[in-house]
Scaffold this active site. Structure first.
Site, PDB file in Angstrom:
ATOM      1  N   LYS A  39      10.457  23.248  57.987  1.00  0.00           N
ATOM      2  CA  LYS A  39      11.319  23.768  56.914  1.00  0.00           C
ATOM      3  C   LYS A  39      10.585  23.578  55.599  1.00  0.00           C
ATOM      4  O   LYS A  39       9.770  22.657  55.469  1.00  0.00           O
ATOM      5  CB  LYS A  39      12.633  22.990  56.870  1.00  0.00           C
ATOM      6  CG  LYS A  39      13.745  23.714  56.140  1.00  0.00           C
ATOM      7  CD  LYS A  39      14.486  24.645  57.078  1.00  0.00           C
ATOM      8  CE  LYS A  39      15.516  25.484  56.365  1.00  0.00           C
ATOM      9  NZ  LYS A  39      16.395  26.179  57.330  1.00  0.00           N
TER      10      LYS A  39
ATOM     11  N   ASP B 226      16.280  31.134  53.881  1.00  0.00           N
ATOM     12  CA  ASP B 226      17.396  30.185  53.951  1.00  0.00           C
ATOM     13  C   ASP B 226      18.137  30.392  52.625  1.00  0.00           C
ATOM     14  O   ASP B 226      18.014  31.473  52.016  1.00  0.00           O
ATOM     15  CB  ASP B 226      16.886  28.741  54.137  1.00  0.00           C
ATOM     16  CG  ASP B 226      17.998  27.770  54.532  1.00  0.00           C
ATOM     17  OD1 ASP B 226      18.390  27.737  55.705  1.00  0.00           O
ATOM     18  OD2 ASP B 226      18.507  27.040  53.643  1.00  0.00           O
TER      19      ASP B 226
HETATM   20  P1  NDP Z   1      22.549  32.444  50.884  1.00  0.00           P
HETATM   21  O1  NDP Z   1      21.691  32.020  49.772  1.00  0.00           O
HETATM   22  O2  NDP Z   1      22.530  33.864  51.346  1.00  0.00           O
HETATM   23  O3  NDP Z   1      24.075  32.072  50.587  1.00  0.00           O
HETATM   24  C1  NDP Z   1      24.448  30.763  50.335  1.00  0.00           C
HETATM   25  C2  NDP Z   1      25.924  30.728  50.005  1.00  0.00           C
HETATM   26  O4  NDP Z   1      26.362  29.369  49.976  1.00  0.00           O
HETATM   27  C3  NDP Z   1      26.255  31.294  48.646  1.00  0.00           C
HETATM   28  O5  NDP Z   1      27.551  31.812  48.666  1.00  0.00           O
HETATM   29  C4  NDP Z   1      26.160  30.060  47.755  1.00  0.00           C
HETATM   30  O6  NDP Z   1      26.899  30.159  46.559  1.00  0.00           O
HETATM   31  C5  NDP Z   1      26.764  29.017  48.649  1.00  0.00           C
HETATM   32  N1  NDP Z   1      26.201  27.706  48.296  1.00  0.00           N
HETATM   33  C6  NDP Z   1      24.885  27.362  48.303  1.00  0.00           C
HETATM   34  N2  NDP Z   1      24.722  26.099  47.882  1.00  0.00           N
HETATM   35  C7  NDP Z   1      25.940  25.656  47.605  1.00  0.00           C
HETATM   36  C8  NDP Z   1      26.435  24.429  47.138  1.00  0.00           C
HETATM   37  N3  NDP Z   1      25.604  23.400  46.863  1.00  0.00           N
HETATM   38  N4  NDP Z   1      27.784  24.316  46.974  1.00  0.00           N
HETATM   39  C9  NDP Z   1      28.623  25.361  47.245  1.00  0.00           C
HETATM   40  N5  NDP Z   1      28.212  26.549  47.690  1.00  0.00           N
HETATM   41  C10 NDP Z   1      26.895  26.697  47.869  1.00  0.00           C
HETATM   42  O7  NDP Z   1      22.178  31.467  52.108  1.00  0.00           O
HETATM   43  P2  NDP Z   1      22.478  31.629  53.663  1.00  0.00           P
HETATM   44  O8  NDP Z   1      23.742  32.373  53.881  1.00  0.00           O
HETATM   45  O9  NDP Z   1      21.238  32.088  54.313  1.00  0.00           O
HETATM   46  O10 NDP Z   1      22.663  30.089  54.090  1.00  0.00           O
HETATM   47  C11 NDP Z   1      23.945  29.460  54.166  1.00  0.00           C
HETATM   48  C12 NDP Z   1      23.849  28.276  55.123  1.00  0.00           C
HETATM   49  O11 NDP Z   1      23.465  28.729  56.429  1.00  0.00           O
HETATM   50  C13 NDP Z   1      22.822  27.210  54.744  1.00  0.00           C
HETATM   51  O12 NDP Z   1      23.306  25.939  55.165  1.00  0.00           O
HETATM   52  C14 NDP Z   1      21.610  27.577  55.601  1.00  0.00           C
HETATM   53  O13 NDP Z   1      20.773  26.476  55.827  1.00  0.00           O
HETATM   54  C15 NDP Z   1      22.311  28.009  56.878  1.00  0.00           C
HETATM   55  N6  NDP Z   1      21.555  28.864  57.788  1.00  0.00           N
HETATM   56  C16 NDP Z   1      20.971  30.020  57.366  1.00  0.00           C
HETATM   57  C17 NDP Z   1      20.304  30.821  58.268  1.00  0.00           C
HETATM   58  C18 NDP Z   1      19.732  32.134  57.886  1.00  0.00           C
HETATM   59  O14 NDP Z   1      19.218  32.820  58.773  1.00  0.00           O
HETATM   60  N7  NDP Z   1      19.794  32.554  56.633  1.00  0.00           N
HETATM   61  C19 NDP Z   1      20.128  30.426  59.672  1.00  0.00           C
HETATM   62  C20 NDP Z   1      20.844  29.210  60.027  1.00  0.00           C
HETATM   63  C21 NDP Z   1      21.505  28.477  59.102  1.00  0.00           C
HETATM   64  P3  NDP Z   1      26.127  30.426  45.155  1.00  0.00           P
HETATM   65  O15 NDP Z   1      25.844  31.895  45.163  1.00  0.00           O
HETATM   66  O16 NDP Z   1      27.067  29.992  44.108  1.00  0.00           O
HETATM   67  O17 NDP Z   1      24.879  29.592  45.205  1.00  0.00           O
HETATM   68  O1  2IT Z   2      18.264  27.229  59.372  1.00  0.00           O
HETATM   69  C1  2IT Z   2      17.746  28.181  59.992  1.00  0.00           C
HETATM   70  O2  2IT Z   2      17.726  28.235  61.221  1.00  0.00           O
HETATM   71  C2  2IT Z   2      17.147  29.268  59.193  1.00  0.00           C
HETATM   72  N1  2IT Z   2      17.218  29.231  57.967  1.00  0.00           N
HETATM   73  C3  2IT Z   2      16.421  30.393  59.876  1.00  0.00           C
HETATM   74  C4  2IT Z   2      15.004  30.001  60.197  1.00  0.00           C
HETATM   75  C5  2IT Z   2      14.135  31.104  60.736  1.00  0.00           C
HETATM   76  O3  2IT Z   2      12.958  30.785  60.936  1.00  0.00           O
HETATM   77  O4  2IT Z   2      14.581  32.219  60.961  1.00  0.00           O
END
Ligand code: NDP
Ligand code: 2IT
Length: 449
Positions: A122, A162
């Site tokens: 990561k 992420d």
């Molecule tokens: P994005 O940046 O697309 O969206 C993040 C969302 O979460 C936004 O709505 C953001 O609000 C909110 N957020 C972020 N930080 C905070 C915080 N400290 N407090 C409150 N709200 C917060 O990210 P993703 O959707 O990709 O990721 C969301 C979660 O999913 C994370 O935990 C990530 O690690 C996990 N994840 C992502 C994957 C992926 O493929 N993208 C795969 C597996 C897990 P704001 O706009 O105000 O920042």
């Molecule tokens: O937390 C996760 O699994 C991710 N942000 C996706 C990682 C990836 O390599 O697609």
């Protein structure tokens, strides 16, 4: 076991999130160590909790006014026993080495569960993309890659997105890597379709979360049909979680960002979701603007003085935390139970505190831990790597059907591993044990390196 945990905590006392993730895994794999004395002699716990490599670097960049800024960049290459390091990059001001180490540690077990050959890593930066122009984000990404490129490669370490890293950032990062190496390779996943991305990768994490939830419900003879759901976040994972819930006949009443949440009693339908996608992905606005257009919905501003999040106090059947770590605490978990929630499935990484997990499990709530439930994203990243190696692209139906199959298989693996170690129905124990055993055995096969 206690000695090992104590030593990890003493070594880096400030790395609270990393300790939290380590604590959960080590506590649940205890019965595996009892059955395999060799694991203790081979110090597998000490080895699996120490990153193979930690890279930290300076990221200088210039804003549109000519002012220079310096951020910190990270890549934690945690474990390569079963494949090249694989895992996302996070750009958010809260990023520290502790956050990246916890995410890299979780990624090792998650990737192991996917059935594909990917190690865990990561990375990211404490850079805040909010309010920055495209030009500023591009210069930041180029500076970040000007250092990262020497550590990664399609057979070494393959980053992805992420929080704060989506298609725009992956594009800028890829462009710089290609220029520096003079190579067009599958070094990043989450690429745009026109230049090597996979169909369904943007949807994969959210869709996979709901496929996993459906499998959990099916074991109780239920489905998503007619279920009222609470979803937090409004980014990539939240949007596609909502989309799949709607396709399977469920109803979603909440979404949030770090400023607050919206409650829409009438339900967020596909048209309203399209508005959210435009708002968040194109205009990069705030979720409160949803209520300017959908006037019957309520907006509740986040109140840092509260020790709970009122989003989780609404009546519902299912909850999908899709924002960030530790967003559901003890009090939120109690509110979820009080509100009738019978399933919590984690789209985010480690969104429930350990105390919250205890409450959910004690109350008989179906609890799908992130490392199993949100593995669909990295799984389709693995499929993107496979397509890049073959220099061809599969149709959406093929990728989606492989994703569904992988989520089914992860579910099955969790259920079997939990049962084999006396924790029937506990997906957290099942995911940790199954992910752990595969990686540890691969490490032992490859000797002491
Ligand atoms: P994005 O940046 O697309 O969206 C993040 C969302 O979460 C936004 O709505 C953001 O609000 C909110 N957020 C972020 N930080 C905070 C915080 N400290 N407090 C409150 N709200 C917060 O990210 P993703 O959707 O990709 O990721 C969301 C979660 O999913 C994370 O935990 C990530 O690690 C996990 N994840 C992502 C994957 C992926 O493929 N993208 C795969 C597996 C897990 P704001 O706009 O105000 O920042
Ligand atoms: O937390 C996760 O699994 C991710 N942000 C996706 C990682 C990836 O390599 O697609």
């Amino acid at each position: 076991m206690e000695d090992i945990i104590a030593r990890i905590e003493q070594r880096d006392p400030e790395q609270k999130e990393f300790h939290q993730a380590v604590h959960e895994v080590l506590e649940t794999v205890r019965p595996v160590l009892d059955r395999n004395p060799e694991y203790r002699q081979q110090a597998v716990l000490e080895r699996i909790t120490e990153p193979e490599r930690v890279i930290m670097f300076r990221v200088p960049w210039m804003d549109d006014q000519g002012q220079v800024h310096v951020n910190r960049g990270f890549r934690v290459e945690m474990n390569s026993a079963i494949g090249p390091y694989k895992g996302g990059l996070r750009f958010h001001p809260s990023v520290t080495l502790s956050i990246i180490k916890f995410l890299a540690f979780e990624q090792v077990f998650k990737n192991s569960l996917t059935t594909l050959h990917m190690g865990g890593g990561k990375g990211g930066s404490d850079f805040n993309p909010k309010g920055r122009t495209d030009g500023e984000v591009m210069r930041f990404c180029q500076s970040f890659m000007a250092e990262l490129f020497r550590h990664i490669g399609p057979d070494t370490d393959v980053p992805a997105g992420d929080i704060g890293v989506g298609a725009r950032e992956i594009g800028y990062l890829f462009g710089m890597y290609k220029k520096l190496r003079n190579e067009f390779t599958g070094v990043l996943t989450g690429k745009s379709l026109a230049w090597g991305g996979s169909l369904i990768r943007p949807e994969a994490t959210g869709y996979g979360v709901v496929y996993f939830a459906s499998e959990m419900l099916a074991r109780r003879g239920e489905s998503m049909e007619g279920k009222t759901c609470l979803v937090s976040g409004s980014g990539n994972v939240a949007q596609h979680t909502v989309e799949k819930i709607l396709q399977l006949g469920g109803r979603v009443v909440t979404l949030s960002d770090s400023s607050g949440y919206i409650y829409d009693e009438a339900g967020i339908d596909q048209d309203k979701l399209e508005y959210v996608k435009q708002l968040k992905n194109v205009r990069r606005g705030r979720i409160r603007e949803y209520c300017d257009v959908h006037v019957d919905a309520d907006y509740v501003e986040a109140d840092p003085a509260l020790d709970y999040n009122p989003l989780w106090a609404h009546k519902a059947d299912c909850a999908f935390p899709c924002a960030t770590e530790n967003e559901i605490n003890e009090r939120d978990a109690a509110n979820l139970v009080k509100g009738g929630v019978r399933l919590v499935c984690e789209g985010a990484n480690m969104p429930c505190t350990p105390e919250a997990v205890d409450i959910l499990l004690e109350s008989g709530v179906l609890y799908g831990p992130g490392k199993a439930a949100n593995a669909g994203g990295v799984a389709v990243s693995g499929l993107e790597m496979a397509q890049n190696s073959m220099r061809l692209s599969w149709p959406a139906e093929e990728v989606d059907s492989r994703l569904k199959q992988i989520m089914k298989s992860i579910h099955h693996t969790c259920v079997d591993a939990a049962a084999a170690y006396g924790s029937e129905g506990n997906y957290m124990v099942g995911a940790n044990i199954a992910g752990f055993v595969k990686v540890v055995n691969a490490m032992l096969d490859q000797g002491l390196i």
